[in-house]
Design a protein around this motif. Structure first.
Motif, PDB file in Angstrom:
ATOM      1  N   ILE A 198       1.091  -1.022  -0.268  1.00 32.36           N
ATOM      2  CA  ILE A 198       0.175  -0.359   0.052  1.00 32.36           C
ATOM      3  C   ILE A 198       0.551   1.514  -0.122  1.00 32.36           C
ATOM      4  O   ILE A 198       1.814   1.337   0.829  1.00 32.36           O
ATOM      5  CB  ILE A 198      -0.733  -0.161   1.399  1.00 32.36           C
ATOM      6  CG1 ILE A 198      -1.471  -1.515   1.381  1.00 32.36           C
ATOM      7  CG2 ILE A 198      -2.044   1.080   0.729  1.00 32.36           C
ATOM      8  CD1 ILE A 198      -2.231  -1.906  -0.001  1.00 32.36           C
ATOM      9  N   ARG A 199       0.882   2.084  -1.071  1.00 29.62           N
ATOM     10  CA  ARG A 199       1.472   3.046  -0.833  1.00 29.62           C
ATOM     11  C   ARG A 199       1.053   4.588  -0.755  1.00 29.62           C
ATOM     12  O   ARG A 199      -0.160   5.051  -0.981  1.00 29.62           O
ATOM     13  CB  ARG A 199       1.492   3.227  -2.903  1.00 29.62           C
ATOM     14  CG  ARG A 199       2.512   4.943  -2.883  1.00 29.62           C
ATOM     15  CD  ARG A 199       3.672   4.967  -4.375  1.00 29.62           C
ATOM     16  NE  ARG A 199       3.827   4.195  -4.854  1.00 29.62           N
ATOM     17  CZ  ARG A 199       5.345   4.169  -4.217  1.00 29.62           C
ATOM     18  NH1 ARG A 199       5.756   4.575  -3.627  1.00 29.62           N
ATOM     19  NH2 ARG A 199       6.631   2.964  -4.699  1.00 29.62           N
ATOM     20  N   LEU A 200       1.292   5.196   0.249  1.00 33.07           N
ATOM     21  CA  LEU A 200       1.031   5.935   1.493  1.00 33.07           C
ATOM     22  C   LEU A 200       0.680   6.912   0.187  1.00 33.07           C
ATOM     23  O   LEU A 200       1.520   7.617  -0.406  1.00 33.07           O
ATOM     24  CB  LEU A 200       1.037   5.641   2.351  1.00 33.07           C
ATOM     25  CG  LEU A 200       1.089   4.640   3.306  1.00 33.07           C
ATOM     26  CD1 LEU A 200       1.504   4.668   4.529  1.00 33.07           C
ATOM     27  CD2 LEU A 200      -0.390   4.299   3.229  1.00 33.07           C
ATOM     28  N   PRO A 201       0.023   8.644   0.366  1.00 30.86           N
ATOM     29  CA  PRO A 201       0.370   9.686  -0.066  1.00 30.86           C
ATOM     30  C   PRO A 201       1.947   9.810   0.165  1.00 30.86           C
ATOM     31  O   PRO A 201       2.335  11.208  -0.388  1.00 30.86           O
ATOM     32  CB  PRO A 201      -0.953  10.421   1.479  1.00 30.86           C
ATOM     33  CG  PRO A 201      -1.671   9.654   1.349  1.00 30.86           C
ATOM     34  CD  PRO A 201      -1.439   8.199   1.422  1.00 30.86           C
ATOM     35  N   VAL A 205       5.511   3.611   1.654  1.00 31.49           N
ATOM     36  CA  VAL A 205       5.060   1.591   1.193  1.00 31.49           C
ATOM     37  C   VAL A 205       5.001   0.877   2.123  1.00 31.49           C
ATOM     38  O   VAL A 205       5.977   1.032   3.014  1.00 31.49           O
ATOM     39  CB  VAL A 205       5.482   1.269  -0.027  1.00 31.49           C
ATOM     40  CG1 VAL A 205       4.888  -0.127  -0.193  1.00 31.49           C
ATOM     41  CG2 VAL A 205       5.841   1.936  -0.904  1.00 31.49           C
ATOM     42  N   VAL A 206       3.919   0.094   3.038  1.00 34.75           N
ATOM     43  CA  VAL A 206       3.308  -0.509   3.683  1.00 34.75           C
ATOM     44  C   VAL A 206       2.805  -1.634   3.089  1.00 34.75           C
ATOM     45  O   VAL A 206       2.188  -1.444   2.529  1.00 34.75           O
ATOM     46  CB  VAL A 206       2.980   0.159   5.437  1.00 34.75           C
ATOM     47  CG1 VAL A 206       3.588   0.659   5.684  1.00 34.75           C
ATOM     48  CG2 VAL A 206       1.314   0.653   4.610  1.00 34.75           C
ATOM     49  N   ARG A 207       2.811  -2.939   4.313  1.00 34.88           N
ATOM     50  CA  ARG A 207       2.204  -3.840   3.481  1.00 34.88           C
ATOM     51  C   ARG A 207       0.939  -4.371   4.561  1.00 34.88           C
ATOM     52  O   ARG A 207       1.024  -4.341   5.301  1.00 34.88           O
ATOM     53  CB  ARG A 207       3.249  -5.042   3.512  1.00 34.88           C
ATOM     54  CG  ARG A 207       3.755  -6.080   2.667  1.00 34.88           C
ATOM     55  CD  ARG A 207       3.884  -7.196   2.626  1.00 34.88           C
ATOM     56  NE  ARG A 207       4.776  -7.397   1.222  1.00 34.88           N
ATOM     57  CZ  ARG A 207       6.618  -7.514   1.225  1.00 34.88           C
ATOM     58  NH1 ARG A 207       7.250  -7.029   1.556  1.00 34.88           N
ATOM     59  NH2 ARG A 207       6.990  -7.931   0.506  1.00 34.88           N
ATOM     60  N   GLN A 267      -1.279  -5.107   9.655  1.00 33.47           N
ATOM     61  CA  GLN A 267      -0.272  -3.525   8.256  1.00 33.47           C
ATOM     62  C   GLN A 267       1.600  -4.539   9.056  1.00 33.47           C
ATOM     63  O   GLN A 267       1.873  -5.204  10.382  1.00 33.47           O
ATOM     64  CB  GLN A 267      -0.510  -2.799   9.443  1.00 33.47           C
ATOM     65  CG  GLN A 267       0.218  -1.807   8.296  1.00 33.47           C
ATOM     66  CD  GLN A 267       0.284  -0.105   8.660  1.00 33.47           C
ATOM     67  OE1 GLN A 267      -0.980   0.182   8.677  1.00 33.47           O
ATOM     68  NE2 GLN A 267       1.150   0.785   8.453  1.00 33.47           N
ATOM     69  N   ALA A 268       2.409  -4.660   8.207  1.00 32.44           N
ATOM     70  CA  ALA A 268       4.099  -4.702   8.190  1.00 32.44           C
ATOM     71  C   ALA A 268       4.660  -3.735   7.385  1.00 32.44           C
ATOM     72  O   ALA A 268       4.306  -3.305   6.142  1.00 32.44           O
ATOM     73  CB  ALA A 268       4.195  -6.497   8.100  1.00 32.44           C
ATOM     74  N   GLU A 269       5.855  -3.960   7.942  1.00 33.77           N
ATOM     75  CA  GLU A 269       7.182  -2.683   6.868  1.00 33.77           C
ATOM     76  C   GLU A 269       7.670  -3.808   5.831  1.00 33.77           C
ATOM     77  O   GLU A 269       7.391  -5.295   5.360  1.00 33.77           O
ATOM     78  CB  GLU A 269       7.510  -2.595   7.505  1.00 33.77           C
ATOM     79  CG  GLU A 269       8.007  -1.916   8.633  1.00 33.77           C
ATOM     80  CD  GLU A 269       7.334  -0.664   8.295  1.00 33.77           C
ATOM     81  OE1 GLU A 269       7.502   0.305   7.526  1.00 33.77           O
ATOM     82  OE2 GLU A 269       5.681   0.216   9.034  1.00 33.77           O
ATOM     83  N   GLY A 276       8.598 -11.231  -1.714  1.00 30.16           N
ATOM     84  CA  GLY A 276       7.133 -10.975  -2.251  1.00 30.16           C
ATOM     85  C   GLY A 276       6.522 -11.047  -0.445  1.00 30.16           C
ATOM     86  O   GLY A 276       7.618 -11.134   1.044  1.00 30.16           O
ATOM     87  N   PRO A 277       5.718 -11.273  -0.343  1.00 24.84           N
ATOM     88  CA  PRO A 277       4.912 -11.341   1.554  1.00 24.84           C
ATOM     89  C   PRO A 277       5.550 -12.987   1.689  1.00 24.84           C
ATOM     90  O   PRO A 277       6.195 -13.463   1.265  1.00 24.84           O
ATOM     91  CB  PRO A 277       3.291 -10.984   1.660  1.00 24.84           C
ATOM     92  CG  PRO A 277       3.674 -11.361   0.105  1.00 24.84           C
ATOM     93  CD  PRO A 277       4.599 -11.016  -0.457  1.00 24.84           C
ATOM     94  N   PRO A 278       4.862 -12.529   3.272  1.00 32.87           N
ATOM     95  CA  PRO A 278       5.186 -14.629   3.881  1.00 32.87           C
ATOM     96  C   PRO A 278       4.481 -15.576   3.035  1.00 32.87           C
ATOM     97  O   PRO A 278       3.444 -14.756   3.100  1.00 32.87           O
ATOM     98  CB  PRO A 278       5.440 -14.261   5.668  1.00 32.87           C
ATOM     99  CG  PRO A 278       5.686 -12.983   5.039  1.00 32.87           C
ATOM    100  CD  PRO A 278       4.987 -11.917   4.088  1.00 32.87           C
TER     101      PRO A 278
END
Length: 371
Positions: A198-201, A205-207, A267-269, A276-278
């Motif tokens: 997720i790209r924040l304003p 970027v967070v996951r 949410q994760a960093e 990729g994600p876990p």
């Protein structure tokens, strides 16, 4: 389902700790089964696998080590193929293998078995990806769809509210948003894929990682769009059917609510942007190598040689060495896989185009890891 990610360091002490967490270091199961999920396992020589071990055996070795080091505490059923003690031994052996020795490691530590379905047909491979979507920590005119955290009572209520009821407020104060997305279409895409960036304003970027589901049946909205005659199946891409939903908001709401399944997130960093994600094995997925399999049949960490042309393959590539590191509700059967393609828009296109018949060859660990 997908908690903290493993790191890329593979010190022996870290591996030993991970193995202790499995509670399986002293277990020895029966010899390799001759059948799995109704399919025969036919021994095959590595020399008889054209192209083996593929273009990147060193990458497969690194992905294998990541699964080895992941502190997974479940997935210990005796019925799952892949001898635990021998796989642990192969994990330990892999720590001393240099990148140039990767091909030799897989040949010496594993035996290859072709997965032959009862009907004689090849296996089926699809692709999945990690979307990157705009989002915000606060709601606003441009961010109207809440991304909900796992409710405390998830799993203790049966039946749990379906998607329509959740959207209508059935969870009340238990439905705590952790992020906000643009609209219900982006939310659907994220829930279908199971995780995303997720790209924040402010550019950060967070996951958003999968953290549970309501247990209701999943219905593919793209399939409903085709069945109702809104779009043809031929040429149906993610961009096309999500674009149609945005152009028809009333129909979009009706169709999306027919998918009773609802996914919750945490949410994760993003600590390692190239990964990729876990996956379900609790190890970060390697693009083009991480494979989702039927976890009721196969143990995480098993290498699979996929026979056929895959996304990003070179002209001479005739197969791909992959590592079982994830699962999915639609991934059912001994010769069924879902390949993690990567993150972002291009990966989404590649994943959407991957629906191919391929051959599955599983690499089962030799006794003692081939030591």
């Amino acid at each position: 389902m997908r908690p903290s990610r493993a790191r890329s360091g593979f010190a022996p002490a870290a591996l030993a700790a991970a193995l202790l967490l499995t509670g399986l270091s002293a277990v020895r199961a029966a010899p390799a089964p001759l059948t799995v999920g109704g399919a025969r396992l036919e021994p095959v020589a590595f020399a008889a696998l054209p192209g083996f071990p593929g273009a990147d055996p060193a990458g497969a070795l690194v992905a294998f080590r990541r699964v080895c080091a992941a502190p997974i505490s479940a997935h210990r059923q005796a019925s799952v193929a892949g001898n635990v003690a021998d796989l642990i031994a192969a994990c330990a052996k892999s720590l001393t293998v240099p990148p140039e020795g990767a091909a030799g490691f897989f040949r010496s530590s594993f035996s290859a078995y072709r997965v032959v379905r009862p009907d004689g047909r090849p296996g089926f491979l699809t692709g999945y990806f990690e979307p990157e979507l705009p989002g915000s920590l606060e709601p606003g005119p441009d961010f109207t769809a809440p991304l909900l955290a796992r409710p405390e009572d998830l799993g203790s209520r049966s039946p749990y509210p379906d998607r329509a009821a959740i959207e209508d407020g059935a969870l009340g104060a238990k439905a705590e948003p952790i992020l906000w997305l643009r609209d219900r279409v982006d939310l659907l895409v994220l829930q279908v894929q199971g995780s995303g960036r997720i790209r924040l304003p402010d550019g950060r970027v967070v996951r958003a990682l999968y953290d549970g589901r309501n247990g209701r049946p999943y219905t593919a909205v793209a399939k409903l769009i085709v069945q109702e005659g809104h779009l043809p199946l031929e040429g149906l891409t993610l961009a096309r059917w999500t674009g149609w939903l945005r152009d028809h908001p009333d129909e979009a709401r009706r169709l999306i609510r027919q998918n009773a399944s609802y996914i919750f997130f945490r949410q994760a960093e993003v600590e390692e942007p190239h990964l990729g994600p876990p996956g379900a094995a609790r190890a970060p997925l390697s693009p083009g190598i991480g494979l989702a399999v039927d976890s009721n049949l196969w143990r995480y960490g098993l290498p699979f040689w996929l026979e056929g042309r895959l996304p990003g393959a070179g002209e001479s590539e005739r197969g791909r060495l992959t590592i079982a590191a994830d699962t999915g509700s639609a991934i059912v059967g001994p010769a069924r896989g879902d390949l993690f393609v990567g993150s972002g828009v291009d990966a989404g296109v590649a994943a959407g185009n991957l629906r191919d018949a391929v051959g599955f060859v599983v690499l089962l660990p030799k006794r003692g890891g081939g030591l």
